[in-house]
Scaffold this active site. Sequence first.
Site, mmCIF file in Angstrom:
data_model
loop_
_atom_site.group_PDB
_atom_site.id
_atom_site.type_symbol
_atom_site.label_atom_id
_atom_site.label_comp_id
_atom_site.label_asym_id
_atom_site.label_seq_id
_atom_site.Cartn_x
_atom_site.Cartn_y
_atom_site.Cartn_z
ATOM 1 N N GLY A 17 -4.563 -0.838 -12.249
ATOM 2 C CA GLY A 17 -3.995 0.484 -12.542
ATOM 3 C C GLY A 17 -2.492 0.620 -12.323
ATOM 4 O O GLY A 17 -1.690 -0.181 -12.818
ATOM 5 N N ASP A 61 -5.972 -5.194 3.461
ATOM 6 C CA ASP A 61 -6.663 -3.906 3.525
ATOM 7 C C ASP A 61 -5.706 -2.963 4.245
ATOM 8 O O ASP A 61 -5.387 -3.165 5.428
ATOM 9 C CB ASP A 61 -7.983 -4.059 4.297
ATOM 10 N N ASN A 88 0.719 2.471 -2.631
ATOM 11 C CA ASN A 88 -0.021 2.866 -3.839
ATOM 12 C C ASN A 88 -1.535 2.810 -3.663
ATOM 13 O O ASN A 88 -2.264 3.568 -4.313
ATOM 14 C CB ASN A 88 0.412 1.937 -4.989
ATOM 15 N N TYR A 151 -9.880 14.315 -1.039
ATOM 16 C CA TYR A 151 -8.785 13.646 -1.763
ATOM 17 C C TYR A 151 -7.528 14.523 -1.748
ATOM 18 O O TYR A 151 -6.423 14.044 -1.453
ATOM 19 C CB TYR A 151 -9.237 13.363 -3.203
ATOM 20 N N LYS A 155 -3.845 13.641 -0.156
ATOM 21 C CA LYS A 155 -2.640 13.545 -0.981
ATOM 22 C C LYS A 155 -1.617 14.623 -0.614
ATOM 23 O O LYS A 155 -0.406 14.405 -0.735
ATOM 24 C CB LYS A 155 -3.019 13.623 -2.464
ATOM 25 N N ILE A 186 -3.999 9.757 -15.071
ATOM 26 C CA ILE A 186 -3.523 8.571 -15.797
ATOM 27 C C ILE A 186 -4.741 7.698 -16.114
ATOM 28 O O ILE A 186 -5.631 7.541 -15.261
ATOM 29 C CB ILE A 186 -2.532 7.751 -14.929
ATOM 30 N N THR A 188 -6.587 4.964 -15.811
ATOM 31 C CA THR A 188 -6.737 3.734 -15.017
ATOM 32 C C THR A 188 -8.221 3.598 -14.668
ATOM 33 O O THR A 188 -8.990 4.548 -14.845
ATOM 34 C CB THR A 188 -5.950 3.819 -13.693
ATOM 35 N N PRO A 189 -8.620 2.443 -14.115
ATOM 36 C CA PRO A 189 -10.027 2.290 -13.728
ATOM 37 C C PRO A 189 -10.508 3.411 -12.806
ATOM 38 O O PRO A 189 -11.675 3.840 -12.898
ATOM 39 C CB PRO A 189 -10.038 0.930 -13.014
HETATM 40 N N1 LIG Z 1 -5.090 7.348 -12.016
HETATM 41 C C1 LIG Z 1 -4.751 8.595 -11.766
HETATM 42 O O1 LIG Z 1 -4.998 9.498 -12.552
HETATM 43 C C2 LIG Z 1 -4.016 8.936 -10.489
HETATM 44 C C3 LIG Z 1 -3.472 10.216 -10.400
HETATM 45 C C4 LIG Z 1 -2.791 10.563 -9.248
HETATM 46 C C5 LIG Z 1 -2.665 9.663 -8.214
HETATM 47 N N2 LIG Z 1 -3.230 8.426 -8.329
HETATM 48 C C6 LIG Z 1 -3.082 7.520 -7.198
HETATM 49 O O2 LIG Z 1 -2.483 6.325 -7.655
HETATM 50 C C7 LIG Z 1 -2.877 5.242 -6.815
HETATM 51 C C8 LIG Z 1 -3.396 4.110 -7.684
HETATM 52 O O3 LIG Z 1 -4.553 4.563 -8.372
HETATM 53 P P1 LIG Z 1 -5.096 3.899 -9.715
HETATM 54 O O4 LIG Z 1 -5.419 5.011 -10.628
HETATM 55 O O5 LIG Z 1 -4.213 2.817 -10.154
HETATM 56 O O6 LIG Z 1 -6.491 3.347 -9.160
HETATM 57 P P2 LIG Z 1 -7.213 1.928 -9.272
HETATM 58 O O7 LIG Z 1 -8.569 2.165 -8.736
HETATM 59 O O8 LIG Z 1 -7.058 1.372 -10.645
HETATM 60 O O9 LIG Z 1 -6.368 1.032 -8.264
HETATM 61 C C9 LIG Z 1 -6.378 1.256 -6.894
HETATM 62 C C10 LIG Z 1 -6.240 -0.078 -6.186
HETATM 63 O O10 LIG Z 1 -6.235 0.181 -4.771
HETATM 64 C C11 LIG Z 1 -7.010 -0.818 -4.156
HETATM 65 N N3 LIG Z 1 -7.526 -0.387 -2.852
HETATM 66 C C12 LIG Z 1 -8.490 0.521 -2.593
HETATM 67 N N4 LIG Z 1 -8.706 0.602 -1.267
HETATM 68 C C13 LIG Z 1 -7.863 -0.282 -0.682
HETATM 69 C C14 LIG Z 1 -7.612 -0.663 0.655
HETATM 70 N N5 LIG Z 1 -8.299 -0.136 1.688
HETATM 71 N N6 LIG Z 1 -6.652 -1.591 0.899
HETATM 72 C C15 LIG Z 1 -5.963 -2.140 -0.135
HETATM 73 N N7 LIG Z 1 -6.157 -1.821 -1.429
HETATM 74 C C16 LIG Z 1 -7.105 -0.905 -1.694
HETATM 75 C C17 LIG Z 1 -8.135 -1.109 -5.134
HETATM 76 O O11 LIG Z 1 -8.726 -2.377 -4.883
HETATM 77 C C18 LIG Z 1 -7.418 -1.030 -6.474
HETATM 78 O O12 LIG Z 1 -6.932 -2.284 -6.899
HETATM 79 C C19 LIG Z 1 -3.913 5.813 -5.855
HETATM 80 O O13 LIG Z 1 -3.289 6.131 -4.623
HETATM 81 C C20 LIG Z 1 -4.369 7.077 -6.561
HETATM 82 O O14 LIG Z 1 -4.885 8.034 -5.666
HETATM 83 C C21 LIG Z 1 -3.893 8.045 -9.447
#
Ligand SMILES: NC(=O)c1ccc[n+]([C@@H]2O[C@H](COP(=O)([O-])OP(=O)(O)OC[C@H]3O[C@@H](n4cnc5c(N)ncnc54)[C@H](O)[C@@H]3O)[C@@H](O)[C@H]2O)c1
Length: 252
Positions: A17, A61, A88, A151, A155, A186, A188-189
């Site tokens: 993501g 982690d 992130n 959540y 945040k 966004i 993403t997975p």
């Molecule tokens: N996608 C969206 O719409 C969106 C919107 C707002 C905020 N965000 C934030 O953006 C960030 C990235 O999200 P994304 O959409 O790319 O999600 P994603 O699930 O594609 O990626 C998140 C990554 O974090 C890793 N992760 C989870 N727990 C972990 C831990 N304890 N230690 C290390 N790594 C860990 C996962 O393995 C994964 O690779 C997150 O903080 C999410 O809350 C995402």
Amino acid sequence: MGRLDGKVIWITGAASGLGRESALRCAAEGARLVVTDLAAPDTVAAEIADAGGGVLALAQDVTVEGRWDEVADEAEEAFGGFDVLVNNAGLGENRPLAETTLTQWRRVQSVNLDSVFLGTRLAFRRMRPGGSVINISSILGLVGNAGTAAYCASKGGVRLLSKSAAVEAAQAGLTIRVNSIHPGYIETPMVVNAVNKRPEPDQVMAYIASRHPVGHLGEPADIAHAVVYLASDESRFVTGAEMVVDGGYTAW
Ligand SMILES: NC(=O)c1ccc[n+]([C@@H]2O[C@H](COP(=O)([O-])OP(=O)(O)OC[C@H]3O[C@@H](n4cnc5c(N)ncnc54)[C@H](O)[C@@H]3O)[C@@H](O)[C@H]2O)c1
């Protein structure tokens, strides 16, 4: 000349993501990368290395306190330190408040908020001068939403932790900036998997898109561009800011 030449950028949750895309964009702008995730993000690292970039991939982690210093040690050994930290890694969570156990609540705070505290504290202690901490919050750190209280709380915490840290760093004479980014939805997975668990995913996705005045979700690159800006010296006067990148979600 890249916009990030000479910088070492550490990105957590970089296997997927937003973290993955940010890592690739930062590398394309000349940064060397420390990419971490629950398992070492070797695929992303290989993409960066194949394009000629410097990269170190490690398992981290973000909830494990002692691992932060270990990764910093490895970054120091490989690259002489780090200049930018992108906090992130995060967990999505959809659960009605009344059905949320204390254990589930704490897990979300641990991954999404405690980790940002641990990373930001480490940056205060060990980041090279002139550095930038970029904390990935969310629009759901700015406005509430049904079914995502844990959540949203995590945040929202990231938002004010970032502002407080920005003020404290500046007043202490640390030349470290701290900012948060607030993405809209966004593709993403994290989002796609959550939507696919719902009974009518297409309708849910259309509803989510309709919440953004622009009428669609964002792409990972939309956030990666913001990361590049906050990582670069172009943003040298920007600290304590909440950078909203949301297709207008919070504007109406
Ligand atoms: N996608 C969206 O719409 C969106 C919107 C707002 C905020 N965000 C934030 O953006 C960030 C990235 O999200 P994304 O959409 O790319 O999600 P994603 O699930 O594609 O990626 C998140 C990554 O974090 C890793 N992760 C989870 N727990 C972990 C831990 N304890 N230690 C290390 N790594 C860990 C996962 O393995 C994964 O690779 C997150 O903080 C999410 O809350 C995402």
